[in-house]
Design a protein around this motif. Structure first.
Motif, PDB file in Angstrom:
ATOM      1  N   ARG A 156      81.435 -34.538 -43.702  1.00 13.63           N
ATOM      2  CA  ARG A 156      81.996 -35.751 -44.317  1.00 13.63           C
ATOM      3  C   ARG A 156      80.931 -36.796 -44.614  1.00 13.63           C
ATOM      4  O   ARG A 156      81.266 -37.977 -44.746  1.00 13.63           O
ATOM      5  N   ASP A 157      79.687 -36.380 -44.713  1.00 14.13           N
ATOM      6  CA  ASP A 157      78.617 -37.361 -44.935  1.00 14.13           C
ATOM      7  C   ASP A 157      78.854 -38.189 -46.193  1.00 14.13           C
ATOM      8  O   ASP A 157      78.669 -39.414 -46.192  1.00 14.13           O
ATOM      9  N   ALA A 158      79.276 -37.538 -47.259  1.00 12.73           N
ATOM     10  CA  ALA A 158      79.513 -38.264 -48.516  1.00 12.73           C
ATOM     11  C   ALA A 158      80.664 -39.249 -48.354  1.00 12.73           C
ATOM     12  O   ALA A 158      80.600 -40.383 -48.854  1.00 12.73           O
ATOM     13  N   SER A 159      81.707 -38.846 -47.632  1.00  9.48           N
ATOM     14  CA  SER A 159      82.845 -39.743 -47.406  1.00  9.48           C
ATOM     15  C   SER A 159      82.447 -40.929 -46.548  1.00  9.48           C
ATOM     16  O   SER A 159      82.877 -42.064 -46.794  1.00  9.48           O
ATOM     17  N   VAL A 160      81.606 -40.680 -45.542  1.00 16.49           N
ATOM     18  CA  VAL A 160      81.112 -41.765 -44.692  1.00 16.49           C
ATOM     19  C   VAL A 160      80.275 -42.726 -45.518  1.00 16.49           C
ATOM     20  O   VAL A 160      80.437 -43.949 -45.450  1.00 16.49           O
ATOM     21  N   GLY A 161      79.365 -42.166 -46.320  1.00 14.84           N
ATOM     22  CA  GLY A 161      78.518 -43.008 -47.159  1.00 14.84           C
ATOM     23  C   GLY A 161      79.338 -43.895 -48.083  1.00 14.84           C
ATOM     24  O   GLY A 161      79.058 -45.086 -48.225  1.00 14.84           O
ATOM     25  N   GLU A 162      80.388 -43.343 -48.669  1.00 18.65           N
ATOM     26  CA  GLU A 162      81.244 -44.090 -49.593  1.00 18.65           C
ATOM     27  C   GLU A 162      82.072 -45.144 -48.858  1.00 18.65           C
ATOM     28  O   GLU A 162      82.134 -46.308 -49.274  1.00 18.65           O
ATOM     29  N   ALA A 163      82.720 -44.748 -47.761  1.00 24.15           N
ATOM     30  CA  ALA A 163      83.611 -45.665 -47.048  1.00 24.15           C
ATOM     31  C   ALA A 163      82.857 -46.845 -46.452  1.00 24.15           C
ATOM     32  O   ALA A 163      83.334 -47.980 -46.475  1.00 24.15           O
ATOM     33  N   VAL A 164      81.666 -46.582 -45.933  1.00 26.94           N
ATOM     34  CA  VAL A 164      80.851 -47.640 -45.350  1.00 26.94           C
ATOM     35  C   VAL A 164      80.052 -48.363 -46.425  1.00 26.94           C
ATOM     36  O   VAL A 164      80.059 -49.591 -46.538  1.00 26.94           O
ATOM     37  N   GLY A 165      79.342 -47.579 -47.233  1.00 27.84           N
ATOM     38  CA  GLY A 165      78.413 -48.157 -48.191  1.00 27.84           C
ATOM     39  C   GLY A 165      79.049 -48.977 -49.286  1.00 27.84           C
ATOM     40  O   GLY A 165      78.500 -50.006 -49.693  1.00 27.84           O
ATOM     41  N   SER A 166      80.223 -48.573 -49.756  1.00 24.88           N
ATOM     42  CA  SER A 166      80.852 -49.310 -50.860  1.00 24.88           C
ATOM     43  C   SER A 166      81.198 -50.737 -50.441  1.00 24.88           C
ATOM     44  O   SER A 166      81.024 -51.681 -51.221  1.00 24.88           O
ATOM     45  N   PHE A 167      81.646 -50.912 -49.211  1.00 28.76           N
ATOM     46  CA  PHE A 167      82.001 -52.250 -48.711  1.00 28.76           C
ATOM     47  C   PHE A 167      80.743 -53.108 -48.581  1.00 28.76           C
ATOM     48  O   PHE A 167      80.754 -54.302 -48.930  1.00 28.76           O
ATOM     49  N   LEU A 168      79.673 -52.499 -48.100  1.00 29.73           N
ATOM     50  CA  LEU A 168      78.411 -53.215 -47.962  1.00 29.73           C
ATOM     51  C   LEU A 168      77.856 -53.619 -49.327  1.00 29.73           C
ATOM     52  O   LEU A 168      77.460 -54.775 -49.544  1.00 29.73           O
TER      53      LEU A 168
END
Length: 205
Positions: free
Chosen positions: A189-201
């Motif tokens: 789920r690395d891509a999902s983690v990157g999106e869920a966390v990174g998009s907000f940042l």
């Protein structure tokens, strides 16, 4: 580029804290990333930390990934995060804060302390955060003291971290909460983690 090819950044503050700065070049914003539990192998090279850093740098935002100093059962690690924030603030116009697991609790506690001092990060995200580090370091209680846009991301099948109190408190104060179909480790789920966390940042930096 691997970590061994990047410069190790010493973070000042009286503890032996080393970091790696992922800088896309010309960035005016940076996210400080707090790794998982150091006594369980947590390091700045953690793949979930790297997934978020990759997401950020691809969008022009730097990421400072650090390793904690000598084990201190929470207080020293919180200090390490605050010192890393100070280092980043001297070099970037806007600074956010992120942490995973033990690091998620560290990030929440550091953000609360910074808020109380009048210097809250521009944005805070905790991934699968522990609810507390000790009797005196309650990350769930710290949520209400954070004067920053806040998002909590957790895995619906996570039975490792006691994330429930943090999620409950976040919802009570109107912070964002995102659930992912995963356990604590977010395998595959690395891509999902990157999106869920990174998009907000990214949206707030």
């Amino acid at each position: 580029m691997t970590d061994s090819e990047r410069e190790s950044v010493p973070v000042p503050g009286g503890r032996d804290v080393r970091a790696t700065l992922d800088d896309p070049g010309g960035a005016d914003a940076c996210v400080v990333a707090c790794p998982p539990h150091p006594q369980m192998g947590g390091k700045r090279t953690d793949r979930r930390i790297r997934a978020v850093s990759d997401y950020l740098t691809e969008r022009g935002i730097a990421c400072l990934r650090f390793d904690y100093g000598p084990w201190d059962e929470g207080p020293g690690e919180r200090t390490d995060a605050r010192n890393a924030l100070g280092w980043a603030r001297e070099r970037f116009d806007r600074v956010g804060l992120f942490g995973y697991s033990f690091g998620g609790a560290v990030a929440l506690l550091a953000a609360a302390a910074e808020s109380e001092d009048g210097t809250p990060p521009e944005v805070v995200v905790a991934l699968a955060p522990a609810a507390r580090l000790s009797d005196d370091l309650d990350a769930a209680a710290a949520v209400a003291a954070i004067d920053s846009p806040l998002r909590i991301v957790y895995g619906e099948r996570d039975t490792t971290a006691d994330w429930g109190p943090v999620v409950e408190r976040a919802r009570e104060v109107g912070a964002g909460v995102v659930e992912l179909p995963s356990d604590h480790h977010f395998v595959g789920r690395d891509a999902s983690v990157g999106e869920a966390v990174g998009s907000f940042l990214v949206d707030r930096l």
